[in-house]
Write an enzyme that holds these catalytic residues in place. Structure first.
Site, PDB file in Angstrom:
ATOM      1  N   PRO A  44       0.337  -1.002  -0.171  1.00 48.12           N
ATOM      2  CG  PRO A  44      -0.793  -1.397   1.846  1.00 48.12           C
ATOM      3  CD  PRO A  44       0.284  -2.421   1.500  1.00 48.12           C
ATOM      4  CB  CYS A  45       1.522   3.545  -2.679  1.00 49.23           C
ATOM      5  SG  CYS A  45      -0.335   4.279  -3.429  1.00 49.23           S
ATOM      6  CD  GLN A  46      -3.334   3.588   0.286  1.00 50.54           C
ATOM      7  OE1 GLN A  46      -2.847   2.633   0.924  1.00 50.54           O
ATOM      8  NE2 GLN A  46      -5.249   3.229   0.093  1.00 50.54           N
ATOM      9  CG  PHE A  84       5.421   6.178   1.345  1.00 49.57           C
ATOM     10  CD1 PHE A  84       6.633   5.816   2.164  1.00 49.57           C
ATOM     11  CD2 PHE A  84       5.544   4.690   0.963  1.00 49.57           C
ATOM     12  CE1 PHE A  84       6.989   4.964   3.104  1.00 49.57           C
ATOM     13  CE2 PHE A  84       5.660   3.967   2.438  1.00 49.57           C
ATOM     14  CZ  PHE A  84       6.649   3.628   3.202  1.00 49.57           C
ATOM     15  CB  SER A  85       0.565   8.397  -1.941  1.00 50.01           C
ATOM     16  OG  SER A  85      -0.254   9.727  -2.781  1.00 50.01           O
TER      17      SER A  85
END
Length: 399
Positions: free
Chosen positions: A71-73, A75-76
């Site tokens: 999941p990238c949230q 680092f988004s």
């Protein structure tokens, strides 16, 4: 070669790897709609719909590749930027899978924000953990203290590295995807496998698109339409494109033009016309305003995004040369993300667009898979006993 997909999403990375020749042993995904999509497009019995922390990696054997998009949230660029302090940071559990399965290689994809200066220490920690997945963190140890130990180990015991890890920021448009989508790709090759890993070279370029549109005119001729003037086609960009064309090495493969939204939607009718295309329903309400302008029809699309609070319409609209805008249909968004036309996304428009926006473009995944397949097929094995065997897995829970 067998692969395990973790944080699978709806299966963009999986589909590309499958086309490249990998066979999927299992998929691990938490979102129920994405799981339903996986079950529609792959073998349903292989889909584990649940938390990766509950998955029994011991149930698998002979896994050559572990792949996924943690999941990238955290680092988004549009998120809260909490990195390791975000409970959605799943990198520790991706490392868990590597430690348990000891695959020949792994490939992970994440957002460009991972390279922010503010995340540099934690990103360094992730890379070193991937290089030494069996150098476990102690139960009450902070990641900062563990990072210090890992750096010391890498400096003083370079021969003990378990995976050779490299990363690169890739733009999907450079590989034939009709979308400007920059993502960080991390690849690791097990150290007992002697092979030469290189990220795939770009096959497409912005300069060639400018040349074909504003110098040779072949882009417009190919589509059978009159040339459209664009503010973006400055004299400088035309001069640069002409120089690149003139300097092309006669013995080097010539790069193709970036693919545009128009290129991607060849043969697709307007959704308001009669048709029988599944997922190609017109959606009302699209409008343009500053900062919310949509994707230009004769350029690669903007990055299709999942969005934290619904789907952001600006990135998910088409902006036509006549100034009108409308939303992409899910069928069109599939084309932009290079999914096969018959790939099925479960859920209503917003949920389907979320899954599409979260996905790795299939064509980019294929190019990565082909490069991995070549590298691993040309391998020379060293002594496998030098790789430490798993003793236990103890990772710090995200704060």
């Amino acid at each position: 070669m067998n692969s395990l997909e973790i944080f699978s999403g709806a299966g963009g990375l999986a589909k590309g790897l499958e086309i490249a020749g990998f066979s999927h042993a299992a998929f691990v995904e938490f979102n129920k709609h994405a799981c339903q999509s996986l079950a529609k497009n792959f073998e349903p019995r292989k889909v584990f719909c649940g938390d990766v922390r509950d998955y029994d990696f011991a149930s698998l054997s002979d896994i050559d590749l572990v792949a996924g998009g943690p999941p990238c949230q955290p680092f988004s660029m549009g998120g809260k930027h909490q990195a390791n302090a975000d409970s959605r940071d799943m990198f520790p559990y991706a490392i868990n899978a590597i430690a348990a399965l000891r695959p020949k290689a792994f490939v992970f994809e994440n957002v460009k924000g991972l390279l922010r200066a503010s995340f540099s220490e934690y990103f360094d920690y992730v890379l070193l953990r991937l290089a030494f997945p069996h150098f476990f963190i102690e139960p009450d140890e902070s990641w900062q203290a563990h990072l210090k130990k890992l750096r010391n180990k890498a400096l003083n015991e370079p021969e003990s590295v378990q995976y050779h890890v490299s990363h690169k920021l890739l733009n999907a448009a450079d590989y034939g995807v009709p979308q400007c989508r920059e993502r960080v790709v991390i690849v690791g090759i097990r150290s007992d496998i002697k092979c030469k890993w290189q990220f795939p070279s770009p096959t497409h370029s912005a300069e060639q698109l400018v040349f074909e549109k504003y110098v040779s005119g072949s882009y417009w001729k190919r589509h059978g339409v009159a040339p459209v003037n664009a503010v973006a086609s400055t004299q400088i960009s035309v001069q640069r494109a002409t120089q690149v064309e003139a300097q092309t090495d006669l013995f080097a493969p010539k790069l193709l033009a970036w693919r545009t939204v128009r290129d991607a939607l060849v043969g697709v009718c307007d959704p308001r016309e009669p048709h029988s295309i599944s997922g190609h329903e017109f959606r009302h309400g699209a409008r343009s305003y500053p900062g919310h302008t949509g994707s230009q029809f004769d350029l690669p699309a903007k990055t299709i995004k999942a969005g934290g609070h619904g789907v952001p319409g600006g990135e998910n609209m088409i902006a036509f040369p006549d100034g009108t805008v409308r939303y992409f249909t899910t069928f069109e968004a599939k084309r932009i993300q290079t999914f096969p036309d018959d790939f099925i996304f479960e859920g209503a428009w917003g949920e389907a667009m979320r899954q599409i926006g979260n996905a790795v473009p299939v064509l980019l995944a294929r190019r990565l898979g082909e490069a991995l397949m070549r590298a691993l097929s040309e391998k020379e094995h060293l002594n496998p006993t030098r790789i430490a065997q798993p003793r236990r897995i103890a990772i710090a829970e995200p704060a």
